[in-house]
Design a protein around this motif. Structure first.
Motif, PDB file in Angstrom:
ATOM      1  N   ILE A 166       0.817  -1.192  -0.008  1.00 38.70           N
ATOM      2  CA  ILE A 166      -0.165   0.041  -0.160  1.00 38.70           C
ATOM      3  C   ILE A 166       0.872   1.291  -0.066  1.00 38.70           C
ATOM      4  O   ILE A 166       0.720   2.182  -0.831  1.00 38.70           O
ATOM      5  N   GLN A 167       2.126   1.169   0.845  1.00 42.19           N
ATOM      6  CA  GLN A 167       3.006   2.282   1.019  1.00 42.19           C
ATOM      7  C   GLN A 167       3.439   2.679  -0.401  1.00 42.19           C
ATOM      8  O   GLN A 167       3.672   3.959  -0.899  1.00 42.19           O
ATOM      9  N   ASP A 168       3.833   1.703  -1.200  1.00 44.23           N
ATOM     10  CA  ASP A 168       4.331   1.736  -2.403  1.00 44.23           C
ATOM     11  C   ASP A 168       3.428   2.286  -3.394  1.00 44.23           C
ATOM     12  O   ASP A 168       3.839   3.275  -4.231  1.00 44.23           O
ATOM     13  N   LYS A 169       2.246   1.893  -3.173  1.00 47.50           N
ATOM     14  CA  LYS A 169       1.183   2.544  -4.356  1.00 47.50           C
ATOM     15  C   LYS A 169       0.988   3.971  -4.112  1.00 47.50           C
ATOM     16  O   LYS A 169       0.816   5.011  -5.026  1.00 47.50           O
ATOM     17  N   ILE A 170       1.049   4.266  -2.707  1.00 45.65           N
ATOM     18  CA  ILE A 170       0.739   5.846  -2.530  1.00 45.65           C
ATOM     19  C   ILE A 170       1.939   6.541  -3.075  1.00 45.65           C
ATOM     20  O   ILE A 170       1.511   7.676  -3.613  1.00 45.65           O
ATOM     21  N   HIS A 171       3.315   6.012  -2.827  1.00 42.65           N
ATOM     22  CA  HIS A 171       4.159   6.714  -3.350  1.00 42.65           C
ATOM     23  C   HIS A 171       4.225   6.885  -4.723  1.00 42.65           C
ATOM     24  O   HIS A 171       4.537   8.179  -5.228  1.00 42.65           O
ATOM     25  N   GLU A 172       3.829   5.996  -5.460  1.00 43.08           N
ATOM     26  CA  GLU A 172       3.718   6.066  -6.915  1.00 43.08           C
ATOM     27  C   GLU A 172       2.663   7.024  -7.273  1.00 43.08           C
ATOM     28  O   GLU A 172       3.023   7.747  -8.101  1.00 43.08           O
ATOM     29  N   GLU A 173       1.564   7.070  -6.810  1.00 46.29           N
ATOM     30  CA  GLU A 173       0.577   8.046  -6.909  1.00 46.29           C
ATOM     31  C   GLU A 173       1.094   9.514  -6.838  1.00 46.29           C
ATOM     32  O   GLU A 173       0.995  10.459  -7.658  1.00 46.29           O
ATOM     33  N   ILE A 174       1.529   9.548  -5.517  1.00 47.69           N
ATOM     34  CA  ILE A 174       2.282  11.210  -5.178  1.00 47.69           C
ATOM     35  C   ILE A 174       3.297  11.494  -6.280  1.00 47.69           C
ATOM     36  O   ILE A 174       3.050  12.644  -6.720  1.00 47.69           O
ATOM     37  N   ASP A 175       4.185  10.857  -6.505  1.00 48.42           N
ATOM     38  CA  ASP A 175       5.227  10.955  -7.423  1.00 48.42           C
ATOM     39  C   ASP A 175       4.486  11.148  -8.958  1.00 48.42           C
ATOM     40  O   ASP A 175       4.973  12.171  -9.714  1.00 48.42           O
ATOM     41  N   ARG A 176       3.616  10.764  -9.210  1.00 46.43           N
ATOM     42  CA  ARG A 176       3.019  10.921 -10.552  1.00 46.43           C
ATOM     43  C   ARG A 176       2.234  12.002 -10.631  1.00 46.43           C
ATOM     44  O   ARG A 176       2.063  12.847 -11.542  1.00 46.43           O
ATOM     45  N   VAL A 177       1.472  12.353  -9.796  1.00 47.08           N
ATOM     46  CA  VAL A 177       0.357  13.396  -9.730  1.00 47.08           C
ATOM     47  C   VAL A 177       1.170  14.778  -9.230  1.00 47.08           C
ATOM     48  O   VAL A 177       1.034  15.775  -9.839  1.00 47.08           O
ATOM     49  N   VAL A 178       1.843  14.633  -8.321  1.00 43.24           N
ATOM     50  CA  VAL A 178       2.370  16.045  -7.588  1.00 43.24           C
ATOM     51  C   VAL A 178       3.820  15.936  -7.745  1.00 43.24           C
ATOM     52  O   VAL A 178       4.392  17.313  -8.204  1.00 43.24           O
ATOM     53  N   GLY A 179       4.590  15.037  -7.761  1.00 46.46           N
ATOM     54  CA  GLY A 179       6.079  15.209  -8.115  1.00 46.46           C
ATOM     55  C   GLY A 179       6.680  15.506  -6.690  1.00 46.46           C
ATOM     56  O   GLY A 179       6.077  15.307  -5.592  1.00 46.46           O
ATOM     57  N   MET A 231       3.290  11.507   3.481  1.00 46.26           N
ATOM     58  CA  MET A 231       3.809  10.413   2.528  1.00 46.26           C
ATOM     59  C   MET A 231       4.750  10.900   1.535  1.00 46.26           C
ATOM     60  O   MET A 231       5.626  10.186   1.000  1.00 46.26           O
ATOM     61  N   GLN A 232       4.592  12.050   0.925  1.00 46.55           N
ATOM     62  CA  GLN A 232       5.567  12.584   0.066  1.00 46.55           C
ATOM     63  C   GLN A 232       6.931  12.838   0.649  1.00 46.55           C
ATOM     64  O   GLN A 232       7.817  12.301  -0.150  1.00 46.55           O
ATOM     65  N   ALA A 233       6.722  13.016   1.898  1.00 45.70           N
ATOM     66  CA  ALA A 233       8.118  13.324   2.481  1.00 45.70           C
ATOM     67  C   ALA A 233       9.003  11.859   2.959  1.00 45.70           C
ATOM     68  O   ALA A 233      10.265  11.972   3.005  1.00 45.70           O
ATOM     69  N   TYR A 234       8.244  11.116   3.210  1.00 40.44           N
ATOM     70  CA  TYR A 234       8.861   9.747   4.030  1.00 40.44           C
ATOM     71  C   TYR A 234       8.447   8.591   3.579  1.00 40.44           C
ATOM     72  O   TYR A 234       7.372   8.327   3.039  1.00 40.44           O
ATOM     73  N   ARG A 235       9.206   7.805   3.795  1.00 42.81           N
ATOM     74  CA  ARG A 235       9.166   6.191   3.864  1.00 42.81           C
ATOM     75  C   ARG A 235       8.942   5.863   5.440  1.00 42.81           C
ATOM     76  O   ARG A 235       9.791   6.040   5.973  1.00 42.81           O
ATOM     77  N   VAL A 236       7.949   4.954   5.463  1.00 40.27           N
ATOM     78  CA  VAL A 236       7.724   4.760   6.932  1.00 40.27           C
ATOM     79  C   VAL A 236       8.123   3.007   7.186  1.00 40.27           C
ATOM     80  O   VAL A 236       7.892   2.269   6.361  1.00 40.27           O
ATOM     81  N   SER A 237       8.871   2.615   8.470  1.00 40.28           N
ATOM     82  CA  SER A 237       8.973   1.198   8.860  1.00 40.28           C
ATOM     83  C   SER A 237       8.962   1.246  10.202  1.00 40.28           C
ATOM     84  O   SER A 237       8.725   1.975  10.911  1.00 40.28           O
ATOM     85  N   THR A 238       8.907  -0.036  10.679  1.00 37.14           N
ATOM     86  CA  THR A 238       8.869  -0.478  12.073  1.00 37.14           C
ATOM     87  C   THR A 238      10.264   0.093  12.689  1.00 37.14           C
ATOM     88  O   THR A 238      11.289   0.448  12.031  1.00 37.14           O
ATOM     89  N   VAL A 239      10.279   0.259  14.122  1.00 36.72           N
ATOM     90  CA  VAL A 239      11.261   0.790  14.815  1.00 36.72           C
ATOM     91  C   VAL A 239      12.588  -0.246  14.634  1.00 36.72           C
ATOM     92  O   VAL A 239      13.796   0.351  14.353  1.00 36.72           O
TER      93      VAL A 239
END
Length: 510
Positions: free
Chosen positions: A338-351, A472-480
């Protein structure tokens, strides 16, 4: 010495009393449900069927008694819980169910009076609701407002700066290197945004500790009771005997901090009030209050009521919005695709050359659908805020007497297979048709319905999108610890659904 016959008769008397009490009904054809025990009615049976998850308990009780509408006594209160999706919508849209019960939970937070918007009803509620909605709409509660968008964007920029370089001890409690305490992290933009709506005020970064305190105390209150008010509402005398164990002290502490904050704000507004122009909602309310006093009207306007309106409208942004985003981020860790899809959409639409804004919302259906889906999948307020039947009526073919507590169980609606097909799966695509979010596909009711619909729905949906898209545009998230998250955190069911302190690791994307 008491004779054996007297003991036997006494036992028989109490046995008959307990039997009759267990099966008493307030009226004929009252919905079926669990028996009543002394003092607390069916409360402990409900708890036994779903400890700290009353919505699940009500579903199980509905299955046991083969009914879509469960009826019981909770303490001295006849209570009805509606489990059926269609009946939930019907109940929410019928004005005879618009009442609120006069319980200690409502009184302790408002000067021991019936004040505010959430827990009042009748003419008082309608007059105050009409005035508040009319003017708050102009400041972004009911429609898009460019100034409010700018505030949220500005607050998110400050938050991103804090993430890059936390300076004060308060900031370092929320951001520790590349680790972030999500709930409090997300609370500052949302809380400052509602302050702007109410008072044209935003606290600067140097005063963010105040915003975090507001959010912490809002959470203390939210966790201090359950969906139906808990044992304290059923037996108010517990506040005197067991103020801590009953949750009374927590509820008071959580609410009083917010109340004091707004009392001080209103005092300053009144001292500087000028009749010739309005600076914000507080001025509009103060002007109306003074007009009615001059005209000698029997007024519903007061300083105490204004403080409670502010508290009512601050609780959701200060606690619910950051918790929704926390639980949504947890979902990204459970389902990394899901995170990958969100990042792809943000990069494509907003940059990456600008920040996302509300104009992008229609072109980012996946991110928007993730927000919708988390509010369906993890229902924030499973039983809503309890209603009250304002007259003798019926629901689902059963009789409901006046003053009965009536609650809508949103979980059977949000997890209904006939509506969703695969409700047990978190699948944002269910809201997308022809590359756009199709509102007709969204049958969820995270903000309720009818005249009790949450006034801040537009504000919440827009703020959720702005905050999450920028994050989400600024960061990728992961567990501690960097390991995959295998299961969701334990849910804490108070007035809203929350999770314990939740930290994540962030990695800048640029």
């Amino acid at each position: 010495m008491i004779s054996a016959p007297v003991i036997i008769l006494t036992i028989l008397f109490f046995a008959v009393y307990l039997y009759k009490n267990a099966h008493r009904k307030p009226v004929e054809n009252f919905p079926p449900g669990p028996p009543s025990l002394p003092v607390y009615g069916a409360f402990f049976i409900v708890v036994a069927y779903g400890y700290r998850n009353l919505a699940a308990s009500m579903i199980r009780l509905g299955q046991k008694y083969k009914t879509k509408v469960v009826g019981m006594y909770l303490g001295a209160f006849p209570t009805v819980v509606v489990n059926d999706p269609d009946l939930v919508k019907e109940m929410l849209n019928r004005p005879e169910f618009d009442g609120r019960n006069d319980i200690i939970l409502a009184r302790l937070r408002s000067y021991w009076k019936k004040l505010g918007i959430f827990f009042t009803d009748g003419f008082f509620w309608m007059a105050q609701r009409r005035f508040a909605f009319r003017y708050l709409r102009d400041y972004g509660f009911g429609r898009r407002c460019e100034n409010l968008e700018n505030v949220v964007e500005s607050e998110m920029k400050v938050l991103l700066d804090i993430t890059a370089d936390p300076k004060s001890p308060a900031e370092k409690k929320v951001v520790n290197g590349d680790l972030v305490y999500l709930y409090e992290y997300f609370s500052t933009p949302a809380t400052n945004a509602v302050l702007y709506v109410l008072a044209r005020l935003t606290l600067p970064r140097s005063e963010y500790s105040t915003l975090w305190e507001l959010s912490r105390h809002a959470m203390i209150f939210q966790r201090g009771s359950d969906d139906l008010g808990g044992a304290l509402s059923l037996t108010p005398w517990l506040k005197d005997l067991f103020p801590n164990m009953s949750g009374f002290n927590g509820l008071m502490k959580g609410n009083q901090y917010l109340l004091k904050f707004y009392e001080d704000l209103i005092k300053k507004a009144m001292e500087t009030h000028n009749e010739s122009y309005d600076r914000h909602f507080l001025d509009m309310y103060i002007k109306k209050m003074k007009e009615e006093i001059r005209e000698g009207k029997r007024s519903t306007f007061s300083v105490e009521q204004l403080a409670m309106i502010c508290v009512d409208f601050t609780f959701p942004p200060a606690s619910a919005i950051p918790m929704v985003l926390t639980i949504l981020t947890e979902r990204l860790l459970l389902q990394p695709e899901i995170q990958d899809k969100i990042h792809e959409e943000i990069d494509r639409v907003v940059g990456k050359s600008r920040l996302p804004n509300l104009d992008d919302r229609k072109n980012m259906p996946y991110l928007e659908s993730c927000i919708r889906e988390i509010m369906r999948y993890d229902t924030l307020v499973p039983l809503g805020v309890a209603h009250r039947a304002m007259e003798n009526t019926q629901i689902g073919g059963y009789n409901v007497p006046e003053n009965t507590i009536v609650s809508a169980n949103y979980v059977p609606l949000h997890m209904n297979k006939e509506i969703w097909g695969d409700p047990e799966n978190f699948r944002p695509e269910r809201f997308i048709r022809n590359g756009r979010v199709d509102p007709s596909l969204d049958k969820s009711l995270p903000f309720g319905a009818g005249r009790r619909l949450c006034a801040g729905e537009t504000f919440a949906r827009q703020t959720l999108f702005q905050m999450f898209s920028m994050f989400m545009q600024a960061y990728r998230v992961s567990t501690v610890d960097g390991k995959p998250l295998k299961k969701p955190a334990k849910r804490i069911q108070g007035i809203i659904t929350t999770i314990p302190e939740f930290w994540i690791r962030i990695t800048p994307r640029t």
